[in-house]
Design an enzyme around this catalytic site. Structure first.
Site, PDB file in Angstrom:
ATOM      1  N   ARG A   1       8.836  -3.856   3.909  1.00 60.21           N
ATOM      2  CA  ARG A   1       8.657  -4.156   2.476  1.00 60.21           C
ATOM      3  C   ARG A   1       9.918  -4.790   1.887  1.00 60.21           C
ATOM      4  NH1 ARG A   1       4.416  -2.774   3.998  1.00 60.21           N
ATOM      5  NH2 ARG A   1       2.827  -1.629   2.841  1.00 60.21           N
TER       6      ARG A   1
ATOM      7  N   SER B   1       0.797   1.124  -3.678  1.00 58.03           N
ATOM      8  CA  SER B   1       1.829   2.125  -3.356  1.00 58.03           C
ATOM      9  C   SER B   1       2.977   1.979  -4.338  1.00 58.03           C
ATOM     10  CB  SER B   1       2.394   1.884  -1.952  1.00 58.03           C
ATOM     11  OG  SER B   1       1.375   1.875  -1.000  1.00 58.03           O
TER      12      SER B   1
ATOM     13  N   GLU C   1       8.581   0.729  -4.623  1.00 57.81           N
ATOM     14  CA  GLU C   1       8.153  -0.530  -4.008  1.00 57.81           C
ATOM     15  C   GLU C   1       7.821  -1.515  -5.121  1.00 57.81           C
ATOM     16  OE1 GLU C   1       4.266  -1.873  -2.614  1.00 57.81           O
ATOM     17  OE2 GLU C   1       4.843  -0.953  -0.726  1.00 57.81           O
TER      18      GLU C   1
HETATM   19  N1  EPU Z   1      -0.969  11.262   2.994  1.00 57.31           N
HETATM   20  C1  EPU Z   1      -0.909  12.437   2.302  1.00 57.31           C
HETATM   21  N2  EPU Z   1      -1.497  12.498   1.062  1.00 57.31           N
HETATM   22  C2  EPU Z   1      -2.121  11.437   0.499  1.00 57.31           C
HETATM   23  C3  EPU Z   1      -2.202  10.232   1.236  1.00 57.31           C
HETATM   24  C4  EPU Z   1      -1.605  10.155   2.474  1.00 57.31           C
HETATM   25  O1  EPU Z   1      -0.360  13.439   2.765  1.00 57.31           O
HETATM   26  O2  EPU Z   1      -2.589  11.551  -0.644  1.00 57.31           O
HETATM   27  C5  EPU Z   1      -0.288  11.181   4.300  1.00 57.31           C
HETATM   28  C6  EPU Z   1      -1.181  11.421   5.473  1.00 57.31           C
HETATM   29  O3  EPU Z   1      -0.445  12.099   6.441  1.00 57.31           O
HETATM   30  C7  EPU Z   1      -1.495  10.023   5.970  1.00 57.31           C
HETATM   31  C8  EPU Z   1      -0.199   9.302   5.669  1.00 57.31           C
HETATM   32  O4  EPU Z   1       0.264   9.881   4.448  1.00 57.31           O
HETATM   33  O5  EPU Z   1      -1.792   9.995   7.323  1.00 57.31           O
HETATM   34  C9  EPU Z   1      -0.312   7.812   5.532  1.00 57.31           C
HETATM   35  O6  EPU Z   1      -1.242   7.503   4.518  1.00 57.31           O
HETATM   36  P1  EPU Z   1      -1.948   6.075   4.413  1.00 57.31           P
HETATM   37  O7  EPU Z   1      -2.485   5.680   5.728  1.00 57.31           O
HETATM   38  O8  EPU Z   1      -2.880   6.137   3.254  1.00 57.31           O
HETATM   39  O9  EPU Z   1      -0.772   5.076   4.144  1.00 57.31           O
HETATM   40  P2  EPU Z   1       0.554   5.104   3.248  1.00 57.31           P
HETATM   41  O10 EPU Z   1       1.722   5.440   4.099  1.00 57.31           O
HETATM   42  O11 EPU Z   1       0.380   5.934   2.017  1.00 57.31           O
HETATM   43  C10 EPU Z   1       1.110   2.607   3.778  1.00 57.31           C
HETATM   44  C11 EPU Z   1       1.388   1.355   3.022  1.00 57.31           C
HETATM   45  C12 EPU Z   1       0.109   0.729   2.503  1.00 57.31           C
HETATM   46  C13 EPU Z   1      -0.857   0.517   3.666  1.00 57.31           C
HETATM   47  C14 EPU Z   1      -1.073   1.825   4.408  1.00 57.31           C
HETATM   48  C15 EPU Z   1      -1.911   1.659   5.675  1.00 57.31           C
HETATM   49  C16 EPU Z   1       3.635   1.584   2.122  1.00 57.31           C
HETATM   50  C17 EPU Z   1       4.489   1.841   0.919  1.00 57.31           C
HETATM   51  N3  EPU Z   1       2.318   1.626   1.921  1.00 57.31           N
HETATM   52  O12 EPU Z   1       0.642   3.553   2.826  1.00 57.31           O
HETATM   53  O13 EPU Z   1       0.516  -0.515   1.973  1.00 57.31           O
HETATM   54  O14 EPU Z   1      -2.098   0.050   3.193  1.00 57.31           O
HETATM   55  O15 EPU Z   1       0.195   2.364   4.828  1.00 57.31           O
HETATM   56  O16 EPU Z   1      -1.191   0.976   6.639  1.00 57.31           O
HETATM   57  O17 EPU Z   1       4.154   1.339   3.200  1.00 57.31           O
HETATM   58  C18 EPU Z   1      -0.419  -0.960  -0.186  1.00 57.31           C
HETATM   59  O18 EPU Z   1       0.236  -0.072  -0.638  1.00 57.31           O
HETATM   60  O19 EPU Z   1      -1.191  -1.633  -0.900  1.00 57.31           O
HETATM   61  C19 EPU Z   1      -0.239  -1.306   1.204  1.00 57.31           C
HETATM   62  C20 EPU Z   1      -0.725  -2.402   1.701  1.00 57.31           C
END
Ligand code: EPU
Length: 334
Positions: free
Chosen positions: A162, A235, A330
């Site tokens: 990012r 995010s 972000e």
């Molecule tokens: N989780 C929680 N609580 C929640 C949501 C998630 O505990 O409410 C934990 C779970 O362990 C889950 C992990 O967080 O497995 C990862 O969650 P998720 O796959 O939803 O992804 P994220 O880390 O929250 C990142 C990116 C997103 C991208 C997703 C999928 C960043 C800041 N954000 O989010 O980026 O879509 O991974 O790859 O790196 C976006 O934000 O629009 C984006 C494209």
């Protein structure tokens, strides 16, 4: 003809939908027009694309340039790949759909990311194990003071998680006008099996870009709020990278802490940290934390940018108090 608008509300121009005004505003449909405006302007400038990664906290006493130049063209084609040139004002997701409809692989994991193409390199957008930098060749950008055009190669962009040169050394110095990507004619780019959800959603038969994009769209729709219905800017924080000793301490206390080893450090989902502090579904006034995804701050209707910012600061402080982790936004706070 300059077509400048005065005292324009930006509420509908950002996906979180908070109220604020810009002293001057100009919708830019072509680069000639952009040059014309820049030549005669002496006000401070903000550059707006799809408005999906911006939290406006106060009125802006300057000129907002809304970059909406359109066009997708194929610059080069071989048996195995195409090089596409995409204008900055194209909607990112519509471009992803264009690619898969034409049978090109590379950006399918990045389906449904809100925002415009011009913003994609600034934060090196990423999802489901793929980042823009993997298909990126170069972008063209205009320097705001000299008005010279510069081409930035992938190396020049200094991409990170990012992150890019446009968030660091060259922050606010350039307007990106178009990008060039290399897309494959031989199928999908990557199926990252860490993301079990995707695999589950892909039915029998060979995997292709279309199937991956559909799976990503389904997953994103199931947990992420549609900004048209509930204001948000995706995010809010980056997922933090922490060092070994802090990770060891945390694992002792929280054996279930999810983590992704990355370059000698550990990436921790910020959403997990926020949820652990019981913020999921939390609401104060019209500012809140989404009920299905704790990394997303939402505007229930009449929140101000300051109220969202205050909520983000409260979360940041509590995360630091409990986990000794410093969350970094972000989203761009204006
Ligand atoms: N989780 C929680 N609580 C929640 C949501 C998630 O505990 O409410 C934990 C779970 O362990 C889950 C992990 O967080 O497995 C990862 O969650 P998720 O796959 O939803 O992804 P994220 O880390 O929250 C990142 C990116 C997103 C991208 C997703 C999928 C960043 C800041 N954000 O989010 O980026 O879509 O991974 O790859 O790196 C976006 O934000 O629009 C984006 C494209």
């Amino acid at each position: 003809m300059n077509h400048l608008e005065d005292n324009k509300s930006i509420e509908k121009l950002t996906t979180i939908g908070v109220k604020a005004k810009t002293h001057k505003y100009c919708n830019i449909n072509d680069i000639e027009h952009l040059y014309e405006i820049l030549k005669s302007n002496s006000l401070p400038i903000k550059v707006l694309g799809g408005g999906s990664n911006i939290l406006w906290t106060k009125d802006f006493n300057g000129l907002t340039l809304h970059i909406n130049n359109k066009g997708i063209s194929i610059e080069k084609e071989t048996n195995s790949y195409v090089v596409v040139n995409v204008q900055a004002g194209e909607n990112w997701h519509e471009f992803v759909i264009w690619s898969i409809n034409n049978g090109y692989g590379g950006v399918e994991n990045l389906a449904l990311i809100p925002g415009n193409v011009g913003a994609a390199p600034i934060q090196n957008i990423g999802a489901y194990g793929v980042e823009l930098k993997e298909v990126f060749i170069e972008c063209s950008a205009i320097h705001l003071r000299s008005l010279k055009n510069k081409v930035f190669s992938a190396k020049d962009c200094q991409f990170g998680y990012r992150d890019s040169i446009f968030k660091n050394k060259e922050k606010n110095n350039y307007i990106i006008t178009s990008i060039k990507l290399k897309l494959s004619k031989q199928g999908f780019h990557k199926l990252d099996l860490k993301y079990g959800d995707i695999k589950k959603l892909i039915d029998e038969g060979p995997v292709n870009p279309h199937k991956i994009a559909n799976a990503v769209i389904k997953i994103r729709k199931s947990k992420l709020p549609d900004p048209k219905k509930l204001g948000n800017c995706g995010s809010f924080f980056k997922n933090p990278l922490i060092n070994n000793s802090l990770f060891d301490n945390l694992v002792k206390k929280y054996p279930d802490i999810p983590n992704y080893p990355s370059g000698g450090k550990f990436k921790i989902p910020a959403a997990w940290l926020i949820e652990k502090l019981n913020y999921k579904g939390y609401r104060i006034g019209d500012a809140g934390v989404h009920k299905n995804q704790a990394l997303i701050l939402v505007n229930y209707g009449n929140s101000t940018g300051i109220e969202i910012l205050n909520l983000s600061n409260k979360i940041k402080e509590d995360v630091f108090k409990v986990f000794k982790i410093n969350l970094v936004a972000e989203v761009n706070v204006w």
